[in-house]
Write a protein that holds these residues in place. Structure first.
Motif, mmCIF file in Angstrom:
data_model
loop_
_atom_site.group_PDB
_atom_site.id
_atom_site.type_symbol
_atom_site.label_atom_id
_atom_site.label_comp_id
_atom_site.label_asym_id
_atom_site.label_seq_id
_atom_site.Cartn_x
_atom_site.Cartn_y
_atom_site.Cartn_z
ATOM 1 N N CYS A 138 26.242 4.123 -26.574
ATOM 2 C CA CYS A 138 26.742 3.784 -28.635
ATOM 3 C C CYS A 138 26.580 2.720 -29.212
ATOM 4 C CB CYS A 138 28.559 4.588 -28.532
ATOM 5 S SG CYS A 138 28.370 6.368 -27.201
ATOM 6 N N THR A 139 26.169 2.086 -28.452
ATOM 7 C CA THR A 139 25.890 0.858 -29.125
ATOM 8 C C THR A 139 25.322 0.214 -30.865
ATOM 9 O OG1 THR A 139 23.434 1.011 -28.994
ATOM 10 C CG2 THR A 139 24.296 -0.126 -26.886
ATOM 11 N N GLY A 140 25.319 1.618 -30.956
ATOM 12 C CA GLY A 140 25.618 1.567 -32.209
ATOM 13 C C GLY A 140 24.902 0.916 -33.566
ATOM 14 N N THR A 141 24.680 -0.513 -34.527
ATOM 15 C CA THR A 141 24.141 -1.084 -34.970
ATOM 16 C C THR A 141 24.118 -3.146 -33.915
ATOM 17 O OG1 THR A 141 25.787 -2.321 -36.605
ATOM 18 C CG2 THR A 141 23.858 -0.261 -36.824
ATOM 19 N N TYR A 142 24.724 -3.254 -33.002
ATOM 20 C CA TYR A 142 24.318 -4.046 -32.348
ATOM 21 C C TYR A 142 23.791 -4.554 -31.880
ATOM 22 C CZ TYR A 142 29.579 -4.018 -34.090
ATOM 23 O OH TYR A 142 30.828 -3.919 -34.904
ATOM 24 N N LEU A 143 22.279 -3.792 -31.025
ATOM 25 C CA LEU A 143 21.669 -4.865 -30.500
ATOM 26 C C LEU A 143 20.408 -5.481 -31.047
ATOM 27 C CD1 LEU A 143 20.464 -1.961 -27.810
ATOM 28 C CD2 LEU A 143 22.410 -3.845 -27.477
ATOM 29 N N LYS A 144 20.618 -6.954 -30.192
ATOM 30 C CA LYS A 144 19.655 -7.703 -31.630
ATOM 31 C C LYS A 144 19.411 -7.120 -32.764
ATOM 32 C CE LYS A 144 16.617 -8.414 -27.515
ATOM 33 N NZ LYS A 144 15.088 -8.837 -26.973
ATOM 34 N N SER A 145 20.931 -7.273 -33.242
ATOM 35 C CA SER A 145 21.201 -7.230 -35.071
ATOM 36 C C SER A 145 21.460 -8.574 -35.213
ATOM 37 C CB SER A 145 22.488 -6.460 -35.135
ATOM 38 O OG SER A 145 23.612 -7.644 -34.194
ATOM 39 N N ARG A 146 20.441 -8.400 -36.826
ATOM 40 C CA ARG A 146 20.990 -9.215 -37.686
ATOM 41 C C ARG A 146 21.040 -9.406 -38.756
ATOM 42 N NH1 ARG A 146 15.064 -12.279 -38.925
ATOM 43 N NH2 ARG A 146 13.904 -10.273 -39.407
ATOM 44 N N TYR B 6 20.757 -11.883 -46.050
ATOM 45 C CA TYR B 6 20.540 -11.698 -47.886
ATOM 46 C C TYR B 6 19.572 -13.090 -48.463
ATOM 47 C CZ TYR B 6 25.040 -14.625 -46.890
ATOM 48 O OH TYR B 6 25.906 -15.723 -46.855
ATOM 49 N N GLY B 7 19.267 -12.874 -49.259
ATOM 50 C CA GLY B 7 17.887 -13.520 -49.798
ATOM 51 C C GLY B 7 17.806 -14.381 -48.369
ATOM 52 N N ASP B 8 17.246 -15.753 -48.330
ATOM 53 C CA ASP B 8 16.820 -16.633 -47.025
ATOM 54 C C ASP B 8 17.815 -16.488 -46.033
ATOM 55 O OD1 ASP B 8 18.064 -18.348 -48.444
ATOM 56 O OD2 ASP B 8 16.456 -19.872 -48.569
ATOM 57 N N VAL B 9 19.080 -16.233 -46.416
ATOM 58 C CA VAL B 9 19.754 -16.672 -44.963
ATOM 59 C C VAL B 9 20.124 -15.673 -44.151
ATOM 60 C CG1 VAL B 9 23.231 -16.620 -45.307
ATOM 61 C CG2 VAL B 9 21.510 -17.528 -46.716
ATOM 62 N N VAL B 10 20.484 -15.901 -42.415
ATOM 63 C CA VAL B 10 20.199 -15.275 -41.807
ATOM 64 C C VAL B 10 21.165 -15.232 -40.340
ATOM 65 C CG1 VAL B 10 18.916 -14.139 -40.072
ATOM 66 C CG2 VAL B 10 17.648 -14.763 -41.857
ATOM 67 N N ASN B 11 22.013 -14.148 -40.178
ATOM 68 C CA ASN B 11 23.038 -14.571 -39.070
ATOM 69 C C ASN B 11 22.599 -13.593 -38.087
ATOM 70 O OD1 ASN B 11 24.512 -16.537 -40.155
ATOM 71 N ND2 ASN B 11 25.861 -15.218 -41.785
ATOM 72 N N TYR B 12 22.540 -14.173 -36.808
ATOM 73 C CA TYR B 12 22.343 -13.490 -36.117
ATOM 74 C C TYR B 12 23.612 -12.503 -35.040
ATOM 75 C CZ TYR B 12 17.637 -14.716 -36.428
ATOM 76 O OH TYR B 12 16.037 -14.477 -36.609
ATOM 77 N N THR B 13 24.367 -11.809 -36.040
ATOM 78 C CA THR B 13 25.482 -11.036 -35.888
ATOM 79 C C THR B 13 25.774 -10.513 -35.628
ATOM 80 O OG1 THR B 13 26.180 -11.160 -37.774
ATOM 81 C CG2 THR B 13 26.859 -13.189 -36.555
ATOM 82 N N GLY B 14 25.990 -8.932 -35.149
ATOM 83 C CA GLY B 14 26.482 -7.478 -35.606
ATOM 84 C C GLY B 14 27.169 -7.302 -37.008
ATOM 85 N N PRO B 15 27.827 -6.262 -37.614
ATOM 86 C CA PRO B 15 28.362 -6.174 -38.438
ATOM 87 C C PRO B 15 29.481 -6.987 -38.915
ATOM 88 C CG PRO B 15 28.194 -4.399 -37.183
ATOM 89 C CD PRO B 15 27.340 -4.734 -36.901
ATOM 90 N N ASN B 16 30.287 -7.441 -40.054
ATOM 91 C CA ASN B 16 30.835 -7.759 -40.284
ATOM 92 C C ASN B 16 31.410 -9.436 -39.999
ATOM 93 O OD1 ASN B 16 32.147 -6.271 -42.006
ATOM 94 N ND2 ASN B 16 33.829 -5.756 -40.840
ATOM 95 N N GLY B 17 30.421 -9.904 -39.599
ATOM 96 C CA GLY B 17 30.266 -11.428 -38.550
ATOM 97 C C GLY B 17 30.490 -11.265 -36.987
#
Length: 631
Positions: A155-163, A166-177
């Motif tokens: 039940c991994t949701g949206t966490y697998l290899k998530s990024r 917004y704009g050209d900003v990319v954070n390699y995190t799950g939701p809410n950082g």
């Protein structure tokens, strides 16, 4: 170097809405269960909208409750506004929706998990499946620890290899950082599991002190709150509610968005994943619905102990400066301050055709899957799948028959059947229009439809099920009585009919005939029904619906009977459909790919025509006849 090694009956990977239901189901069925989460603080997290329920989704929550799940109980304890949607329409589409206190919802679910017997919570990232001879044997974590089990629920949701983008900003995190889970995808591929790349998004959260609510329309909750859970006392949910607010985008908003589309990762090619068609970003709305002069924007509180407000309807992945510019064109948001930027999130999920209707993987015995990882969207869809996956993981460990809910029993059955039989190229969202038998699958009768299953599984206690049986008896008895009550054309009756704009009686009629009039109901006619028994409101509601929609209900029951005939015609496992002469090439390919469990399921696969089903039925009949002759 030594590593931790522990043994459990079931391992649940992920503690979002799917993982919580799966873990609780297994633990409540007496199995030693461990649930893994990348962060204890993310248990039952609501990373997007701060509500539970809504059109068709309210049906799912009621069904989860009727089967013995937790979501309905939890939202009844933590809601801050409640509303019944679509009340101007028929009962088939009535749907309950509640605003949640997001932080309190998460805390309450965590308390529930912590207090559950047989359940262990573990903060750790699962990076590997342990598989032997085609069967799952447990999981390994990032630290190298091994947890052996007889079944695993993903039940991994949206966490697998998530990024998050917004704009050209990319954070390699799950939701809410929160921390992403980067290791498990490779292990899944090693075991032959196909992964998709999907995306979803969320709007900005803004500071309520920077909003001018006088320029918006206030949206209040219902004066009488209806609880989600059939176990909740209605008196306990009559609380003071908070308001939501409605405003709109405008031409200026749309102009800013169009001018900056090239800076959106959705349109610049930075995002690879497919997004949900039925929950589009504001950029998508402006592009795809260019004729619309405005779009609704709902301002919703995130909780009682925070100033954060959710800007519903304006999900976006535009750059930070553009977000400020476009939000401040909306009436009431001219001076708004953003607390959290809107963003899109990309993640790995599976192609759900790899699952049986039990949500067990075809390729790996004992491995089950639920929630957004199955290519769906929404907290409610996740909880429903998590509950079924958890029940079936428990049934497999106990050596019992696995549970399959078909399309005629529930919205959950429709949801799972659509996932495993249709080509889903985008996150799947439940809608009332997807259910062929929606007049039978109403939210108000979920307990009557599913409590027996919940009881037989072991999640519904005996006393609760006995009340459902008594409720059925009372409904049947009263429905029969109402059809026998004769009403004369006397002055009292004529006065009541006149008060409600109903045509006067010329001759006598029975009470059921009057109830069927659109402007009348079982409740309205109480004063001319002298022998009426004192019945609970939930019984009276069912009597009214059963009488008023009697013809339509009978018609759908006949359709269900025909549907069941095909569902009961089982197909052999791992069958080679290329040997069935008469099937079209596309049908052979699709049937070999999906390996349907019955003819009904086969009939719903895209590319399999009614003519193909006729050929298949003839072939099955011949095959069974030959087998009978051999025996």
């Amino acid at each position: 170097m030594s590593f931790v090694a522990e043994e459990y009956d079931v391992c649940v990977v992920g503690a979002g809405h799917a993982g919580c239901e799966a873990a609780l189901a297994c633990a409540r069925l007496g199995l030693e269960t461990i649930v893994f989460t990348v962060s204890i603080e993310s248990i039952a997290l609501m990373p997007c909208n701060p509500n539970i329920g809504g059109s068709s989704k309210g049906h799912l929550v009621r069904e989860v409750d009727a089967l013995g799940g937790q979501m309905g109980i939890n939202i009844d304890r933590t809601f801050i506004q409640s509303k019944m949607l679509n009340v101007s329409k028929g009962p088939a589409v009535h749907s309950l929706r509640a605003q949640a206190d997001k932080a309190e919802y998460s805390r309450e679910m965590r308390r529930t998990l912590e207090q559950a017997e047989h359940l262990t919570i573990r903060q750790a990232e699962v990076t590997e499946l342990i598989v032997e001879d085609g069967a799952v044997k447990g999981v390994k974590t990032f630290s190298g620890a091994s947890y052996y089990s007889k079944a695993v629920v993903l039940c991994t949701g949206t966490y697998l290899k998530s990024r998050c983008l917004y704009g050209d900003v990319v954070n390699y995190t799950g939701p809410n950082g929160l921390q992403a889970a980067n290791g498990l995808s490779d292990s899944l591929r090693e075991h032959g599991i196909e992964l998709f790349r999907f995306k979803t998004g969320t709007p900005a959260r803004v500071d309520s002190r920077s909003i001018d609510f006088s320029k918006m329309q206030e949206q209040k909750g219902d004066s009488t709150v209806v609880p989600f859970s059939f176990t909740t006392n209605p008196k306990d949910v009559q609380i003071e509610q908070v308001s939501c607010w409605l405003t709109y985008t405008n031409g200026k908003t749309h102009g800013i968005i169009r001018e900056n589309l090239d800076r959106s990762p959705l349109y610049s090619g930075m995002i690879e994943g497919t997004g949900p068609r039925y929950c589009p970003s504001i950029e998508d709305k402006v592009v795809k619905f260019s004729d619309k002069e405005r779009h609704q924007v709902f301002i919703e509180p995130e909780g009682l102990s925070t100033n954060e407000m959710y800007v519903g309807g304006m999900s976006s992945s535009l750059p930070e400066d553009v977000q400020y510019e476009m939000y401040r064109t909306v009436a009431g948001l001219e001076h708004v301050k953003i607390v959290r930027n809107a963003y899109a999130i990309e993640y790995d999920c599976i192609n759900p055709r790899q699952l049986y209707p039990t949500l067990e993987f075809k390729a790996v015995k004992g491995l089950f899957s639920g929630g957004q990882f199955n290519g769906s969207s929404g907290y409610e869809e996740a909880a429903a799948q998590g509950l079924v996956a958890g029940i079936n993981a428990a049934m497999s460990v106990k050596g019992k028959e696995l549970l399959v809910l078909d399309r005629s029993t529930s919205y959950i059955g429709v949801l799972i059947d659509d996932l495993v039989t249709k080509e889903n190229r985008e996150p799947y969202r439940m809608m009332t229009s997807r259910a062929e038998y929606r007049l039978l699958l109403r939210q108000d009768n979920a307990d009557l439809r599913l409590s027996k299953i919940g009881y037989e599984v072991g999640l519904i206690p005996k006393e609760r099920y006995e009340w459902v049986l008594e409720k059925e008896r009372l409904i049947e008895k009263e429905t029969e009585r109402v059809q026998q009550v004769k009403i004369g054309a006397n002055p009292l009756v004529q006065k009541l009919l006149e008060e409600h704009g109903s045509a006067p009686l010329k001759t006598g009629a029975n009470l059921a005939e009057l109830i069927r009039r659109p402007e009348l109901s079982y409740g309205i006619l109480a004063e001319i029904d002298q022998e009426r028994p004192d019945l609970p409101e939930e019984v009276a509601e069912q009597v009214n619906i059963n009488i008023k929609y009697d013809g339509y209900i009978k018609r759908q029951l006949k359709q269900v009977k025909d549907f069941k005939k095909l569902e009961h015609k089982k197909l052999p496992e791992h069958f080679d459909y290329s040997q069935v002469s008469g099937l079209r090439i596309e049908a052979k390919q699709k049937l070999n790919l999906y390996q349907p469990v019955n003819v009904g399921q086969a009939s719903r696969i895209s590319g399999v025509s009614p003519a193909d089903i006729s050929v298949l039925l003839v072939y099955l009949e011949q095959m069974y006849r030959k087998e009978g002759q051999k025996s």
